[in-house]
Motif scaffolding. Structure first.
Motif, PDB file in Angstrom:
ATOM      1  N   LYS A   1      -0.019   2.640   2.710  1.00 19.94           N
ATOM      2  CA  LYS A   1       1.039   2.875   3.703  1.00 19.94           C
ATOM      3  C   LYS A   1       1.645   1.557   4.160  1.00 19.94           C
ATOM      4  N   TYR A   2       0.781   0.584   4.371  1.00 24.13           N
ATOM      5  CA  TYR A   2       1.244  -0.721   4.837  1.00 24.13           C
ATOM      6  C   TYR A   2       2.168  -1.355   3.804  1.00 24.13           C
TER       7      TYR A   2
ATOM      8  N   TRP B   1      -4.410   3.524   4.102  1.00 23.38           N
ATOM      9  CA  TRP B   1      -3.648   2.664   5.023  1.00 23.38           C
ATOM     10  C   TRP B   1      -3.112   1.415   4.346  1.00 23.38           C
TER      11      TRP B   1
ATOM     12  N   THR C   1      -5.778  -1.921  12.382  1.00 25.97           N
ATOM     13  CA  THR C   1      -6.296  -0.682  11.813  1.00 25.97           C
ATOM     14  C   THR C   1      -7.501  -0.979  10.922  1.00 25.97           C
ATOM     15  N   LYS C   2      -7.308  -2.011  10.095  1.00 26.01           N
ATOM     16  CA  LYS C   2      -8.356  -2.389   9.163  1.00 26.01           C
ATOM     17  C   LYS C   2      -9.637  -2.763   9.903  1.00 26.01           C
TER      18      LYS C   2
ATOM     19  N   TYR D   1      -1.542  -3.445  10.933  1.00 25.15           N
ATOM     20  CA  TYR D   1      -2.348  -3.111   9.742  1.00 25.15           C
ATOM     21  C   TYR D   1      -3.739  -3.746   9.857  1.00 25.15           C
TER      22      TYR D   1
END
Lengths: 228, 410
Positions: free
Chosen positions: B95-96, B92, B42-43, B39
């Motif tokens: 989602k996380y 996201w 992605t961030k 995560y």
């Protein structure tokens, strides 16, 4: 007190009406655990019929046979056969050995038929007592009558039955060998706490028993006295 | 097997349960940290992309390179600029969080279920154990009360080993009980028999003594009564001797010492004890040399076998006429040595063969002759204790009797 084999008002009739034969007639006997009982009677006295009834080989007209308190004729046929295999060893006048297999196989075969594992050390002990050690690989027809009957006895003992039923076990043997075989049978039965019921016409043989039952015309009496 | 395995099953259950819960916890932590780091990655990437919209750099390059820590801060600042400031979640983010919650939820539910299952299993086993203990306790209680109705140990919870053991214990107790009961009865019968046996000779002795004490007796009469008394006393003496032997035999006080010995010597010892009686009646005792088994070694108890032979020979002499013969022969059989003692006496009817070996039995035809009816009974007891036997048949030519004893070869 510790009855293993018992009959209650046991009757076996053949035929009907005037031709009716009462082979066994209202017989109530009980044989104790560990006892050696001889059932003595002349030929035609119904003694073989009685033994067949005791062993569940024949069904009675009325009355019952109890083995270890189990009324055997209330069992279904298959169950009776299994019960018989486990509880009773038979020794007959004709040795009934299978001629195409050797002595050891003859002794062990019935155990295998019952899907049990043979207790080989026990069987070897019996074979030793019956002095068959050097005969185990022989074929039955190479043995003398006395030896063949020893094999039949070993076979009867091998499955450790509670009861041995013997029908004229020495009928085919001379008197000298007879006494020897009966002595062996008696000693092994005592040793393993089994019960022996022997049918014979021979009073000489019967004197080896702990107890004598006399059968005459289908009626059983205790050594001359009536059994109530 | 048996009880021990059951206890270790319980321990094993607890241990595995604990291990499974622990491993799910560890796995959860690993999953969660992986999730968190991906995560974060992605961030970081998103923030880099967001922070470099003006530049012409290829965004793929950032996907390949591991983003750096300060990108994250930079990216967060950009995101805040666009309004994603923690309260507002990006896709996201959501989602996380959803994934994280799912993992936590699933593993907690799993662990809880597992704990529940373990608890029930544990209770179940405990219950079964209690039932088994109760059942065994019941069976043992029944054994204690000498109740021989069939024991109910058919429950599938009981190990067959245990069931068999309990059943054989019952059988053992039952056999002992029966034996005890039998002994009690036989002692009772024995005492009755003895008193019965003693009554007659004692009464006769008493009568004779009373007659003797009368004054008007001739010398001849006195001698007659005296000799009667003497013979009655002798009879009593013999009877008591026999009774002592029987009672010792029945109480199992006699330990037979069975060892290989020359049977011929044993026979000779017995013959020498009856020799006098035999010669009084001019009865000869013969042992044909070709069958006389002097050198044959056979395991037997010498002392008590002599008793057996003496009893047989005594009878043979007693029931034979003067100037007759008694023949002793030996014959080896396959498993036994057989010894025949043949007399030319009165013989025994076939129907009596079995009876003569009974305690205190006296045949009809010999009632008037002296005898206690214990000799052959004792002989049979002794022979059976040696795993041998004794039996009778009529003599050759239907005259007299042949008593045979068999000794096992080994």
């Amino acid at each position: 007190m510790n009855t293993i084999l018992e009959t209650r008002d046991l009757c076996k009739y053949y035929g009907t009406g005037e031709n009716q034969v009462k082979a066994v007639c209202h017989t109530s006997i009980s044989i104790e655990k560990g006892e050696f009982a001889a059932i003595v009677g002349k030929s035609g006295s119904g003694k073989s019929t009685l033994l067949h009834l005791l062993g569940g080989l024949d069904t009675p007209t009325s009355g019952e046979v109890r083995i270890g308190n189990q009324p055997i004729f209330s069992l279904k046929e298959d169950a009776l056969a299994a019960f018989r295999r486990r509880k009773i060893g038979f020794v007959f006048q004709s040795f009934n050995l299978i001629s195409s297999i050797n002595v050891w196989e003859n002794i062990v075969l019935p155990i295998g038929l019952d899907n049990k594992k043979a207790d080989t050390s026990f069987i070897r002990e019996i074979i030793g007592i019956l002095e068959l050690n050097d005969k185990i690989n022989s074929m039955p027809n190479t043995l003398s009558g006395g030896q063949q009957q020893r094999v039949a006895i070993a076979r009867a003992l091998a499955a450790k039955p509670d009861i041995i039923l013997a029908d004229e076990p020495t009928g085919n043997l001379d008197s000298k060998t007879s006494m020897e075989v009966i002595n062996l049978l008696k000693v092994s039965v005592k040793k393993y706490g089994q019960t022996l019921a022997m049918i014979t016409h021979d009073e000489e043989l019967a004197q080896m028993a702990d107890r004598i039952l006399v059968i005459e015309d289908g009626i059983v009496t205790e050594d001359g006295k009536a059994v109530s | 097997m048996g009880l021990g395995s059951r206890i270790s099953t319980k321990k094993f259950l607890l241990f595995t349960g604990f291990l499974i819960i622990l491993s799910t916890l560890v796995l959860d932590l690993i999953f969660l940290s992986n999730l968190k780091s991906s995560y974060d990655d992605t961030k970081k990437i998103i923030s880099k992309i967001a922070g470099s919209t003006d530049s012409n750099e290829n965004p793929i390059k950032w996907l390949k390179e591991a983003p750096e820590e300060d990108w994250l801060l930079q990216g967060e600042a950009y995101l805040a600029f666009y309004g994603y400031d923690g309260q507002t979640k990006t896709v996201w983010d959501e989602k996380y969080l959803a994934s994280r919650n799912k993992i936590i939820l699933f593993s907690s539910v799993f662990d809880a279920l597992l704990l529940l299952l373990l608890f029930f299993l544990y209770q179940f086993i405990k219950e079964k154990d209690t039932q088994r203990v109760l059942e065994i306790e019941k069976a043992l209680r029944q054994l204690q009360t000498v109740d021989f109705s069939p024991l109910d140990v058919s429950s599938p919870d009981l190990e067959p080993v245990l069931t068999d053991r309990i059943l054989s214990l019952q059988e053992q107790i039952q056999t002992d009980h029966t034996k005890l009961q039998k002994e009690k009865e036989s002692t009772k019968a024995f005492v009755t028999d003895i008193s019965h046996q003693l009554k007659t000779p004692v009464a006769a002795l008493k009568t004779n003594l009373e007659l003797l004490s009368e004054e008007d007796l001739t010398k001849l009469q006195q001698t007659e009564f005296l000799s009667r008394c003497t013979s009655q006393l002798k009879g009593l003496e013999n009877l008591t001797k026999a009774l002592v032997n029987i009672s010792r035999m029945e109480q199992d006080m006699i330990q037979l010492h069975i060892q290989p010995a020359r049977i011929g010597e044993t026979i000779l010892a017995a013959v020498s004890r009856v020799y006098e009686k035999a010669s009084e009646k001019q009865i000869s005792i013969e042992m044909p040399p070709d069958s006389f088994p002097e050198r044959i070694l056979i395991p037997h108890d010498k002392k008590w076998t002599v008793e057996v032979l003496v009893n047989i020979l005594d009878n043979a002499i007693k029931y034979s006429a003067e100037y007759t013969h008694i023949t002793i022969t030996a014959e080896p059989l396959v498993s036994y040595l057989k010894i025949d003692i043949e007399d030319e006496g009165i013989g025994i009817p076939k129907s009596e063969y079995h009876n003569i070996f009974k305690r205190f039995y006296r045949g009809n035809s010999v009632r008037e002759l002296e005898g206690s009816g214990v000799g052959l009974y004792l002989a049979r007891e002794i022979m059976e204790k040696q795993n041998g036997s004794i039996f009778v048949r009529s003599g050759h030519g239907k005259k007299g009797s042949i008593f045979s004893i068999q000794f096992p070869n080994a």
